[in-house]
Design a protein around this motif. Structure first.
Motif, short mmCIF file in Angstrom:
data_model
loop_
_atom_site.label_atom_id
_atom_site.label_comp_id
_atom_site.label_asym_id
_atom_site.label_seq_id
_atom_site.Cartn_x
_atom_site.Cartn_y
_atom_site.Cartn_z
N ALA A 159 0.84 -1.20 0.00
CA ALA A 159 0.00 0.00 0.00
C ALA A 159 0.87 1.25 0.00
O ALA A 159 0.58 2.22 -0.71
CB ALA A 159 -0.93 -0.01 1.21
N SER A 175 -5.53 -8.01 -1.61
CA SER A 175 -6.68 -7.17 -1.27
C SER A 175 -6.16 -6.01 -0.44
O SER A 175 -5.00 -6.00 -0.04
CB SER A 175 -7.64 -8.00 -0.43
N PRO A 176 -7.00 -5.01 -0.14
CA PRO A 176 -6.51 -3.89 0.68
C PRO A 176 -5.86 -4.36 1.98
O PRO A 176 -4.81 -3.85 2.37
CB PRO A 176 -7.78 -3.09 0.95
N GLN A 177 -6.46 -5.37 2.62
CA GLN A 177 -5.89 -5.85 3.90
C GLN A 177 -4.49 -6.41 3.68
O GLN A 177 -3.58 -6.15 4.46
CB GLN A 177 -6.78 -6.95 4.49
N ARG A 223 -2.47 -5.74 1.17
CA ARG A 223 -1.56 -4.65 0.76
C ARG A 223 -1.14 -3.80 1.96
O ARG A 223 -0.06 -3.24 1.96
CB ARG A 223 -2.23 -3.79 -0.31
N ASN A 224 -2.01 -3.72 2.96
CA ASN A 224 -1.64 -2.94 4.15
C ASN A 224 -0.64 -3.68 5.04
O ASN A 224 0.06 -3.06 5.81
CB ASN A 224 -2.89 -2.61 4.98
N SER A 260 -9.69 -9.43 -7.48
CA SER A 260 -8.81 -9.19 -6.34
C SER A 260 -8.63 -10.50 -5.61
O SER A 260 -9.30 -11.48 -5.93
CB SER A 260 -9.37 -8.12 -5.41
#
Lengths: 76, 290, 760
Positions: free
Chosen positions: B78, B102-104, B106-107, B190
């Protein structure tokens, strides 16, 4: 008293016909009816009396009762 | 209950000390997006986890000497995807990072972790290949730098020794005349592991004419590979949609894919070609526009 | 129709706040003092004899409380809704990788799992059968001694051969469908306790607490009344928790240890051991006249039920009933086989056999339309069932039939109206767009020959509120919110004054399953009867309070009123206080039995149905011709649920259904090779994510009120996920000219079809 019996699914094997009338003594219970029909499955069984499920096998039957005897089932 | 020792070092020296102390019983954890899955599946059963999240030397994204950019191993996908530096000078890496999981994920997930896992399907790796990045490794024997292509040695196999960690990755800035694309084919949009991925960087002389062409393919060989056949075919050739299609068809020569639940060997070969073609088409139409 | 205050309104779900705040407790969230943790040892082979089970080393492990095997099952060592052919714990043979061989209870989950590794089981592997068509051959290994064909259905009407001869067009194809996974939010899990009198309580996601109770009682050889089952909330189910999951294991653990027990299985174990949708191979030959009238349909369906029957028997019957689609067909020859293999068990799943055959018949219909140069919507209108028509099995459509209403609404939808404009604008030149349409009907209730009963209770609470009880569990579909709305309108009170009791044999009467698109219709009708009884009881008390004759009472909103003297009124609240003071209670029951079709099909139960929900769905797709990827750009879903009790709830079902049907059409499949599951979690079992969803799903509710339903309601939980799958594959044809006869139509399959088309 006269009881109208209807058997479904695996319960059909306990009588020649699926639908019939039985003469039982006044005060006879569900257990008496199941004994009379020699129904062995006493756990995996559902009995409906006049469209209402009976939970207690000691429940007395009344004259003219419509009794549906079935095994629990499912479907779609 | 099995006890797992967790160490949280605050410097590289401390990290290396811990690695030496625990030896083969240690596992380095960065974002944990790969390692935790491996622990759950009992593919790894370390006695100690060394969490490098608070080690300052593996953090940060900065411009370095010699017109380079340096990205610390602990940089999350991210962070890289939203970094103004990366977006400006290596947009292909920002795009690749934006397509990880997914965003999670990538974080949490990091570029150092993605490299250390050494999966041929790692999403950031094709981009690092075409950026011709080099990997900085540190261990008890000191610091060493390995070209990205030598870093990967096979599926889940890298040049990293058990007592070493990735410090960071660096690459030379690309000039404004460079164009690029990253295209990943997954089974969904994704949370997808790539069936095939293609990274392209080229120096655009004029619309459709590229010098310094670099193409990398993911998920088509034991490691990410440079597609030299294709690179040679594209370099200094005036491309139009027809020639792009013809040249793209050569990409299968640079692949040795396998069949798995995500896709067959044959499909992967064709997709390497077609994703390249799709990307070249988008470059051509973009070039026309400018 | 009765004027309603709550029914038909977008009422906020009663569980919304708790779900949003994370306060709602799923079964896996529950913990009890002194609880042990259970783990199940699954088979190491897809088909093998068990020679020996040695639990000694496992029992010796520190922290292990109990290790149980088949010898420790006190009652019948078997379960299964229709027939108990699945052992609780296998003693002599395993038939798939999910078979349970032993059960461990330990002080911690980790210890329980370690103990599993210490149980020594000696197997003698047997040849396995993984293909259902091969399983039907005489020479195949037997999964069960009774033979590999569990159920056979054959329905013939008219003369298909004659129709094929006279037909203008005949299409003949073979289709295959995947082993879709329910993928509910919460994998199978639960907790249980036992008291000094050996009364057992089990909290475990399920879909029919009263049937779970009887299945547990049968395995334990116990009086069912000593077992309480709580199923709400189920953590999602979609049919996958209709059968017994862990309830018997939980009961065995508490029975043998006297301590509370908990089992939570991993997603991976759920994938291997849990229920799936039946993969089916469908051969279909369909004939039509020049004007598009369907003349005949012949189908042969082979369904893979895996190692055990569960509801595989009824599913194949249901598939045959729905195999001609929601259309009039006079000549049919329909045959179905439900076959045992050494694959994962298949059972109930949203759609119940309709999904597979609808994919086939709706593709056939498009092919016919294509050959005749007829519109895809027109051919459906031409053949659509109307009220009074005779359906494929020869039964009359006696109840409400809303198919034409859904087709007309679909035709008027924005997407259909501007489809050509949207198709002309793909996002890149190598991407092609297409539109597809499909219809379906979905039998509601259990069907002919299976008495489908339900009950509801209403109690006036001391504070003037009403507790309503219906056992059909909340599995996420929103039935409890709908029940509250229905109850409020029948009782004539505010929804805020209803307390909902659900899915608990301790607090509700048996209302049957939360399956078969039946719970709203059943619960609603039972509530109606219970409310009538409640009003009688309230009237008696109100008459006493108001000193008027009992027959002088009228029930108004939240109060009882004297008919002759309308200024004499008493609120429900006052009545409640009055009753409480007298030390009495007001409780009522309603008992409802489903009406059934007049048609009886000799030798079959569960078919046909009397009531159906109807639906038309449209998909706009974009296919990438370079990769085969299909994106569903937009979808329209036009369900006929009868009266929509909670329109927002119907929209939720509809959108969820579209996405579930899209996953079925494009990506989802539990791949099993030689008995071994290859797609063991969500990294390889490809569910759509939020990014894969259509950019827009329009739900247009086309209500065709059903007079026998509560406020005209039928059911809609299942139909919403059915025709969207063929709508998508039909749209792929419209886009790029290839018929996808095997789903999921993965990118690779679409690409391969495109290449094959180029070659030919």
């Amino acid at each position: 008293m006269k009881i109208n019996v209807c058997l479904f699914g695996p319960m059909k094997k306990y009588a020649d016909k699926d639908k019939f009338q039985l003469e039982l003594e006044e005060g006879a219970t569900i257990t008496d009816l199941l004994d009379r029909l020699k129904i062995e499955d006493r756990i995996y069984i559902v009995v409906l009396i006049n469209g209402r499920r009976a939970y207690d096998e000691d429940e007395p039957l009344s004259d003219g009762a419509e009794v549906l005897i079935m095994a629990p089932t499912g479907g779609g | 209950m099995t006890r797992l020792h967790v160490a949280i070092p605050t410097s590289i020296d401390e990290t290396l000390g811990l690695l030496e102390k625990w030896g083969h019983d240690a596992a380095v954890i960065a974002g944990g997006t790969d390692l935790v899955v491996e622990l759950k599946d009992k593919l790894k059963s370390p006695k100690a986890l060394i969490d490098i999240g608070r080690v300052p030397e593996v953090r940060g994204i900065r411009e370095a000497e010699g017109n380079h950019v340096w990205i610390g191993a602990m940089s999350t996908h991210a962070e890289i995807a939203s970094s103004t530096v990366v977006k400006e000078i290596a947009p292909i890496l920002a795009k690749a990072c934006a397509q990880v999981g997914s965003p999670q994920i990538r974080n949490r997930g990091t570029i150092g972790g993605n490299m250390s896992t050494a999966s041929p399907a790692g999403d950031t790796i094709p981009a690092l290949y075409v950026l011709e990045a080099s990997v900085e490794i540190i261990g008890p024997r000191g610091k060493r730098t390995v070209p990205i292509e030598s870093f990967f040695q096979g599926p889940k196999k890298s040049a990293l020794a058990p007592d070493e960690i990735v410090l960071g990755v660096k690459f030379q800035k690309l000039g404004k005349e460079y164009v690029s694309f990253f295209r990943k084919l997954g089974q969904r949009k994704s949370l997808a592991i790539s069936i095939v991925s293609v990274a392209f960087v080229g120096k655009c002389q004029k619309p459709g004419l590229f010098t310094d062409v670099r193409v990398a393919l993911g998920s088509v060989a034991p490691t990410v590979v440079r597609a030299r056949t294709v690179e040679n075919a594209i370099r200094e050739k005036q491309l139009d949609p027809k020639t792009a299609e013809y040249i793209s068809k050569l990409a299968f020569r640079d692949c040795v894919p396998i069949t798995d639940v995500r896709g067959s060997k044959g499909y992967r070969e064709q997709m390497a070609c077609n994703l390249l073609y799709e990307g070249l088409l988008s470059l051509l139409s973009c070039c026309e526009a400018c | 129709m009765t004027k309603t205050k709550w029914v038909g309104m977008d009422v906020t779900r009663i569980d919304a706040k708790d779900k949003v705040r994370g306060a709602l407790k799923y079964m896996s969230d529950l913990s009890l003092p002194n609880m042990i943790h259970g783990a199940v040892l699954r088979s190491k082979h897809p088909h093998a004899l068990i020679k020996k089970i040695d639990t000694k080393r496992a029992k010796e492990l520190d922290g292990v409380v109990t290790v149980l095997t088949h010898e420790d099952v006190p009652g019948l060592n078997g379960f299964g809704i229709a027939i108990p052919d699945q052992p609780v714990l296998c003693g002599d043979k395993v038939r798939y990788m999910g078979d349970a061989v032993a059960l461990v209870g330990a002080e911690s989950k980790e210890t329980a799992e370690r103990a599993l590794e210490l149980i020594e089981v000696e197997y003698e592997p047997l040849p396995l059968v993984s293909d259902p068509e091969q399983a039907m051959l005489e020479s195949s290994p037997l999964v069960h001694e009774t033979g590999n064909i569990h159920n056979h259905v054959k329905i013939e009407r008219g003369d298909v051969e004659a129709a094929f001869k006279e037909a203008h067009v005949v299409v003949e194809n073979t289709y295959s469908t995947p082993r879709q996974m329910h993928a509910f939010l919460e994998p199978e899990s639960g907790v249980a306790t036992i008291d000094e009198d050996k009364n057992i309580t089990i909290w475990c996601g399920g879909q029919h607490p009263y049937r779970d109770q009887l299945q547990v009682a049968r395995a334990l050889g116990m009086n069912p009344r000593k077992i309480r089952i709580v199923n709400t909330p189920a953590g999602g189910a979609f049919g996958g928790k209709d059968e017994i999951t862990l309830q018997i294991y939980l009961a065995l653990l508490v029975l043998h240890t006297g301590r509370p027990a908990k089992i939570v299985i991993s997603r991976e174990e759920s994938v291997v051991a849990g229920m799936k949708r039946h993969p089916m191979k469908i051969y279909m030959k369909t004939a039509a006249s020049a004007d598009g009238t369907i003349l005949a349909n012949q189908a042969r369906v082979v369904s893979d039920t895996g190692a055990y029957a569960s509801l595989g028997g009824p599913v194949i019957g249901f598939a045959i009933e729905h195999s001609c689609g929601a259309y009039r067909v006079e000549n049919v020859d329909l045959e179905g086989f439900c076959v045992y293999t050494n694959n994962c068990v298949a059972g109930a799943f949203r759609g119940f056999g309709a999904n597979q055959v609808t994919f086939a018949v709706e593709t056939q219909l498009d092919m016919i339309a294509e050959k005749l140069g007829m519109g895809k919507l027109d051919i459906r209108k031409k053949n659509a069932l109307r009220k009074g028509d005779i359906a494929a099995l020869g039964h009359k459509m006696e109840a409400s039939v809303g198919l034409m209403r859904t087709l007309e609404a679909a035709e008027n939808s924005r997407l259909w109206q501007i489809r050509e404009e949207l198709k002309a604008k793909p996002s890149a030149p190598h991407k092609k767009r297409g539109i597809g349409i499909a219809c379906a009907f979905q039998g509601c209730g259990l069907g002919k020959g299976l008495p489908d009963y339900g009950a509801a209770t209403i109690e006036l609470l001391p504070n003037g509120q009403f507790a309503i009880g219906i056992s059909c569990p909340e599995i996420g579909q929103g039935n409890t919110t709908a029940f509250v709305q229905i109850a409020a309108d029948y009782i004539k009170c505010s929804i805020d004054d209803i307390v909902m009791l659900s899915g608990d044999t301790g607090h509700t009467l048996d209302s049957g399953t939360s399956t078969a698109s039946r719970s709203i219709y059943t619960g609603g009708n039972a509530l109606k009867l219970a409310a009538e009884n409640l009003h009688d009881a309230i009237s008696t008390v109100a008459a006493e309070i108001l000193s008027v004759p009992g027959n002088d009472i009228d029930i108004r909103y939240e109060s009882a009123v004297s008919k002759s003297c309308p200024e004499k009124t008493v609120s429900f609240k006052t009545i409640a206080e009055f009753v409480k003071k007298k030390g009495k209670t007001i409780k009522s029951e309603g008992h409802f039995l489903w009406p059934v079709s007049e048609t009886e099909l000799e030798g079959y139960v569960g078919i046909p149905h009397l009531l159906y929900s109807y639906i038309t769905q449209i998909a706009l797709v974009e296919v990438n011709t370079l990769t085969g990827e299909t994106e569903v750009v937009e979808a329209v879903s036009v369900p006929d649920p009868g009266k929509a009790i909670n329109p927002q709830g119907v929209e939720g079902q509809s959108e969820g259904g579209v996405v579930m049907g899209m996953g079925y059409a494009l990506t989802e499949d539990t791949i099993i090779e030689e008995g071994i599951t290859l797609t063991r979690n969500f990294s390889t079992y490809i569910l759509p994510t939020s990014l894969d969803m259509p950019h827009k799903i329009d739900t247009i509710i086309a209500e065709e009120l059903e007079p026998s339903g509560p406020f005209g309601a039928k059911g809609i939980g299942e139909a919403v996920c059915v025709p969207i799958s063929p709508a998508i594959t039909n749209a792929i044809y419209d886009a790029v000219g290839v018929w996808m006869k095997q789903i999921p139509a993965t990118a690779e399959r679409v690409y391969t079809a495109l290449k094959n088309k180029e070659v030919s």
